[in-house]
Structures are given as structure tokens and as C-alpha cells.
Design an enzyme around this catalytic site. Structure first.
Site, PDB file in Angstrom:
ATOM      1  N   SER A  53      33.448  24.668   3.773  1.00 35.07           N
ATOM      2  CA  SER A  53      34.020  23.550   3.019  1.00 35.07           C
ATOM      3  C   SER A  53      34.057  22.251   3.816  1.00 35.07           C
ATOM      4  O   SER A  53      34.095  21.170   3.229  1.00 35.07           O
ATOM      5  CB  SER A  53      35.436  23.898   2.539  1.00 35.07           C
ATOM      6  OG  SER A  53      36.263  24.249   3.633  1.00 35.07           O
ATOM      7  N   HIS A 277      41.358  18.898   4.204  1.00 39.94           N
ATOM      8  CA  HIS A 277      39.909  18.784   4.302  1.00 39.94           C
ATOM      9  C   HIS A 277      39.529  17.315   4.505  1.00 39.94           C
ATOM     10  O   HIS A 277      40.358  16.420   4.359  1.00 39.94           O
ATOM     11  CB  HIS A 277      39.233  19.364   3.053  1.00 39.94           C
ATOM     12  CG  HIS A 277      39.173  20.855   3.056  1.00 39.94           C
ATOM     13  ND1 HIS A 277      40.278  21.634   2.789  1.00 39.94           N
ATOM     14  CD2 HIS A 277      38.146  21.722   3.313  1.00 39.94           C
ATOM     15  CE1 HIS A 277      39.936  22.919   2.879  1.00 39.94           C
ATOM     16  NE2 HIS A 277      38.659  22.986   3.205  1.00 39.94           N
TER      17      HIS A 277
END
Length: 295
Positions: A53, A277
Site C-alpha cells: 500500500s 499512509h
């Protein structure tokens, strides 16, 4: 592996870094770059991105590719491909571990399947999900900033610094072995490719937590060490394989979740990003670092 220049890499060598940065900046938060397609095989692309990711960059741009993998139009592989003007197969997938090089991940094909003799460039960034390291790092915030005994970090990594270091040393050795084998497999599948090993950015602060990363104060150093351990393992595996390592930790230092100018989102992102993230800025910096390594 000796460095060599494919046609795409020769084009890059004749391009100024200023021009490349201008191209990258034009990608913006919402995308552009190289359009995605169903995962081709073999010689279908000059550039193949392998990763999880932190490569796919969920929520940073428009969703593309395999919907289960959360790839977006503004991730660093698409920025690199746009700057090089080469075709891309983005094999990255959220949640991927090194075993997904050879095993399917849900409906997503094994990432090695994207490689072939015609592949000219590979970026490789896997490892933080191995042994649930990223998940266990995030478990450190489960109970917020309160000091509890034992806290979630201690349950995973030991109640003393010595125990934690022993646990992380073991994970580091396993990560080195997995990355070494994974990179050997990449080289076998793509014998003509330049392979770059891309590390992870600075995610966790070194000493002080914050509302976006509410880790118990006594465990902030441990989350930072987990972050560094993964990068150290990747850098070591790259060196042992004779490959270049792209040090995103150094390039993003001072821009962790708790920084004044964070390039990694916290629990409540303040710009398009998935919690914990990268923001678009980090993906642009990652692309710039990859392009600089190619030069």
C-alpha cells in the site's frame, strides 16, 4: 547486478533533473500519469512496480487497476512512468507481503507474473507487512497515549528494551532472507531490468507522539525502531544482491506523522490519503528519489 542503460534509461540520462521535477509536480494530487490496465504478463511493460500500500498510495488520487489493491493515479510508479514516458504495469497491492510475489492475493495475480525479459525497470518495495510488522506497529496506538501495563507494543515485542531488540533482530533477519530471495526471483524473471529497492518513508516520530499518532509515550521509540528495522533489512538485502537502494527514510526525515509538515497521514488525514499512509507529497518525493537513482 551491473548497471546498464536501456532505451528508457538513456532518455532519462539526457533529461535535466529540473525538468523531471516539473513533470512530477504536474501530476498533482488527483492523478494523471500512466493509465492503468488489467495486469499484463511477461513483456507487456517497460516498467513494473512491485509493492504494497505504500506503493499503491490509497486515496491519494483516483482509484485505478485492481479495485481490491487500492492503487491510485497519483502514486509514485505512475509519476515515474510519466516522467520516463514508458509503459507501466503496477503490480502493487495493499496488504501485500513478500509471499505475494509468488502467491495470488485474493483475486490479484502473483506480482512476479508481471515481469519478463522485456522489462527494463523494476521498483521493489515489500516487507513492512511481513510478520504483521505494520499491523503490530499500529496496534501500539490501540489504547491511545495512556501508559498501560502491559501496553499493546509490549504484548507484541516484549516488556523490556532487551526483549524488544531481540524480537526485532529476529524479524530483521527473516526480512533480509525474504527480500534477498524475492529480489533473486525478480532478477530471474526480468534478467534485463534495472532493479531498484525502494525503502519506506519515516512513518513514526522518533521521540514524541501526537494526536494523529497517539502512542503511549514510553513506546514511541519502539514504533520508530520498527520503521527503521524494515528499512535496514531492505537495504541489507539490496547490498547483498548488488542492487541500488532508494532511501526514502532519509528523504522524508522530519516529515513523519507528527511533524509540523507531515508527509504521512495520521488517524484523521488532513488531505487525500488513507490513515497512516502517504500523502501526495511523499509520493512525489519517492518518484523524485527513484528518478535520481536512475541518473
Amino acid at each position: 547486478m551491473p548497471a546498464h542503460r536501456t532505451p528508457a534509461l538513456r532518455r532519462l540520462a539526457g533529461t535535466t533533473l529540473t525538468a523531471l521535477v516539473a513533470v512530477l509536480a504536474g501530476c498533482g494530487d488527483g492523478g494523471g500519469g500512466v493509465p492503468s490496465a488489467p495486469l499484463p504478463r511477461g513483456d507487456a511493460a517497460a516498467y513494473v512496480a512491485i509493492g504494497d500500500s505504500y506503493t499503491a498510495a490509497p486515496s491519494v488520487g483516483d482509484d485505478v487497476g485492481d479495485p481490491g489493491c487500492r492503487q491510485t493515479t497519483a502514486n509514485y510508479p505512475r509519476r515515474v512512468a510519466a516522467a520516463l514516458e514508458v509503459s507501466l504495469v503496477d503490480a502493487s497491492c495493499g496488504g501485500a507481503t513478500t509471499r505475494h510475489l509468488t502467491e495470488p492475493q485474493g483475486g490479484h495475480a502473483p506480482q512476479l507474473d508481471a515481469l519478463g525479459p522485456g522489462t527494463e525497470l523494476v521498483t521493489y518495495s515489500l516487507g513492512i507487512n511481513d510478520h504483521r510488522l505494520f499491523g503490530r506497529m499500529l496496534a501500539c496506538i490501540d489504547l491511545g497515549p495512556e501508559d498501560v501495563d502491559p501496553d499493546p507494543c509490549e504484548r507484541s515485542f516484549g516488556t523490556t528494551r532487551a526483549a524488544q531488540d531481540k524480537h526485532l533482530d529476529r524479524d530483521r533477519e527473516r526480512l533480509i532472507d525474504a527480500a534477498f530471495d524475492g529480489l533473486a526471483a525478480v532478477a530471474e524473471r526480468a534478467p534485463n531490468a534495472r532493479i531498484l529497492v525502494v525503502g519506506y518513508p519515516q512513518i513514526a516520530p522518533a521521540d514524541v507522539a501526537c494526536a494523529q499518532f497517539p502512542v503511549a509515550a514510553n513506546e514511541v521509540p519502539l514504533t520508530h525502531r520498527i520503521n527503521r528495522t524494515v528499512n535496514d533489512a531492505l537495504a541489507t538485502a539490496a547490498t547483498r544482491q548488488g542492487l541500488d537502494y532508494v532511501d526514502l527514510f532519509a528523504a522524508t526525515q522530519g516529515h513523519d506523522i507528527c511533524a509540523e509538515d507531515p508527509w504521512i497521514a495520521g488517524g484523521e488525514p488532513t488531505a487525500p490519503a488513507f490513515p497512516y499512509h502517504p500523502y501526495a507529497t511523499e509520493q512525489q518525493v519517492a518518484a523524485e528519489q527513484v528518478l535520481a537513482a536512475l541518473r
